[in-house]
Design an enzyme around this catalytic site. Structure first.
Site, short mmCIF file in Angstrom:
data_model
loop_
_atom_site.label_atom_id
_atom_site.label_comp_id
_atom_site.label_asym_id
_atom_site.label_seq_id
_atom_site.Cartn_x
_atom_site.Cartn_y
_atom_site.Cartn_z
N ASP A 111 -14.46 -5.07 4.21
CA ASP A 111 -14.55 -6.09 5.32
C ASP A 111 -14.42 -5.79 6.21
O ASP A 111 -13.36 -6.07 7.25
CB ASP A 111 -12.79 -6.04 4.87
N ARG A 112 -14.31 -4.00 6.79
CA ARG A 112 -14.71 -3.44 8.47
C ARG A 112 -15.71 -3.10 8.64
O ARG A 112 -16.49 -2.34 7.82
CB ARG A 112 -13.63 -2.90 8.53
N ARG A 121 1.27 -1.38 -0.35
CA ARG A 121 0.11 0.44 0.05
C ARG A 121 1.29 1.43 0.22
O ARG A 121 1.66 1.17 0.43
CB ARG A 121 -0.88 -0.09 0.93
N LYS A 138 -4.54 -6.09 -1.77
CA LYS A 138 -4.08 -7.71 -1.11
C LYS A 138 -4.74 -8.78 -1.70
O LYS A 138 -4.85 -9.45 -2.40
CB LYS A 138 -5.88 -7.79 0.20
N SER A 167 -8.44 0.16 1.20
CA SER A 167 -8.59 0.19 2.30
C SER A 167 -9.87 1.16 2.87
O SER A 167 -11.09 2.04 1.91
CB SER A 167 -8.15 -0.84 3.18
N ASP A 206 -13.88 -0.93 0.87
CA ASP A 206 -13.88 -2.39 0.67
C ASP A 206 -14.49 -3.37 0.85
O ASP A 206 -14.50 -4.19 0.51
CB ASP A 206 -12.04 -2.69 0.84
N HIS A 235 -12.85 -5.87 11.21
CA HIS A 235 -12.47 -6.62 11.18
C HIS A 235 -12.89 -8.21 11.78
O HIS A 235 -12.70 -8.44 12.83
CB HIS A 235 -10.58 -7.10 10.78
#
Length: 455
Positions: A241-242, A16, A114, A104, A239, A324
């Site tokens: 995922d959290r 990143r 990722k 993210s 994105d 997460h």
């Protein structure tokens, strides 16, 4: 074909950087070429690629794909979607690995990659080896082929297939991130009443930054829940995922509190199972898991670390304070949309509101995660100095990830960030006076190592 990747973009869990500064199209191409070479040398031939909605993602995705093709890899492109959709595709398509182009929750101009390989996270030493391969130019050559696959209908269909869902009134805030279209499709398949915020994908993030762990970013969600008198609200990072959540009273439900709620149904279905949480999580969470007959496992922060520990102990559920939440039935991957579905299921099974579930939790006071910069060479050194002093004092210390110190007042944590030149700290106590004493202990240890006081 030698290409040196800047060390600053090689993170513990992913790659990143800031586009136009530390991250460019040639870097993306080199990453694709090196990752493709690793896949081929492991006997693989196909990689699935997805991307988020950031302004730079189409450019980086195109360069990444060129690199994979140049290594002789066949590429399946699935387009814009949340990272969990990429993980879903990597599990269910005939592929050997996957890469999501995503920044993210980072600032707008950041982006990255990722990676998963053989259904397992690609991180740490894997990323170091990829960079070395690229710098040495020891890469494969070939002419791969490209195909495209629409994964959104199948991904959302599997989310909506959950049983035991009761009709609730819910607000959903996508923050203009990549999860928006999936949420729009998903709520049409769910019982209840659903109110949507910012589901159009816009890499400018015109309404608020897509990071649900910052309470300021939940202001619109709280306002909607209050205005419509909804049962709860959920929010997602860039994105998907959290997850962030608020109850019907607009109170934030922290990551460890979400895990505590989700643990009940999981342990009823899997009595005695291990549940993994990161070292930042509340002591009340670990106590609650044990009370439910589960086996609490405290482990290092960081999604790749948590996923790896899940596989080692066979845990069906894991989570981090950062939002997460990881599920064994998803191969150990984190999926915030799936977490939202499981939260709806858990609230319904309880027969209570989310606010009532929160009220029933043990009353403790805690700091938020405290962050403060240090020079990179001092990041780990300060933690080691603190550990040495604590050992000399005979303190009760858990060294899983930094120093987690238990006292009569509660506990405090000091650790080195895995992704930034930062130290992070947190403390939890039974009351404010005890919390003040714990924070003073952190301040003292930092001062002894020449680090300025936490504000």
């Amino acid at each position: 074909m030698r290409h040196r990747l800047p060390s600053s973009i090689l993170r513990e869990y992913d790659i990143r950087g800031t586009v136009g500064q530390s991250l460019s199209a040639p870097h993306a191409m080199a990453i694709g070429r090196a990752f493709g070479s690793i896949v081929r040398r492991g006997g693989g031939a196909r990689v699935v690629v997805g991307r988020d909605g950031r302004l730079s993602s189409p450019m980086l995705e195109a360069a990444l794909v060129d690199g994979l093709l140049g290594a002789g890899i066949d590429v399946v492109r699935i387009g814009v979607g949340p990272s969990p959709m990429l993980y879903h595709a990597e599990r269910h398509l005939d592929v050997d690995g996957g890469i999501q182009v995503t920044g993210s929750h980072n600032p707008r101009d950041d982006n990255g990659f990722k990676m998963v390989l053989g259904h397992r996270p690609f991180f740490g030493s894997d990323i170091t080896a990829l960079a070395a391969l690229s710098e040495q130019g020891d890469v494969e050559s070939g002419a791969g082929r490209v195909s495209e696959r629409a994964m959104l209908p199948d991904y959302v269909g599997r989310l909506a297939a959950a049983d035991g869902l009761v009709p609730l009134r819910i607000a959903w805030d996508a923050g203009n991130g990549a999860a928006g279209p999936a949420i729009e499709r998903l709520v049409r398949l769910l019982p209840g009443e659903h109110h949507l915020l910012f589901t159009d994908v816009d890499g400018n993030f015109p309404n608020h930054h897509p990071d649900p762990t910052e309470e300021a970013n939940l202001a619109d969600l709280k306002a909607l829940v209050a205005c419509e008198r909804l049962d709860l609200g959920v929010a997602f990072d860039g994105d998907g995922d959290r997850i962030g959540a608020v109850d019907g009273e607009g109170r934030v439900i922290a990551g460890d509190q979400l895990l505590s709620i989700l643990a009940g149904p999981v342990l009823r279905e899997r009595p005695g199972a291990a549940i993994v949480a990161d070292v930042k999580a509340s002591g009340t969470l670990f106590d609650h898991i044990a009370e439910l007959g589960g086996r609490p496992v405290m482990w290092k922060s960081g999604h790749s670390n948590i996923k790896t520990m899940m596989h080692e102990v066979g845990a069906p559920l894991a989570g981090e304070m950062s939002g997460h939440i990881f599920f064994g039935e998803l191969g150990g991957h984190d999926d915030a949309l799936y977490a939202a579905i499981q939260l709806i299921r858990a609230v319904g099974a309880s027969g209570k509101t989310l606010a009532a579930l929160r009220d029933a939790m043990p009353k403790v006071v805690a700091t938020p995660e405290l962050r403060f910069p240090v020079d990179e060479p001092r990041r780990e050194a300060v933690v080691q100095e603190v550990l040495a002093r604590l050992a000399a004092d005979g303190a009760e210390v858990d060294r899983t990830d930094g120093a987690r110190v238990t006292t009569a007042d509660g506990w405090w944590l000091l650790r080195a960030s895995n992704t930034q030149a930062m130290l992070t700290a947190r403390a939890e106590a039974r009351d404010q006076g005890a919390l003040d004493r714990l924070v003073a202990a952190i301040d003292l240890q930092l001062a002894l190592s020449g680090v300025s006081r936490i504000q």
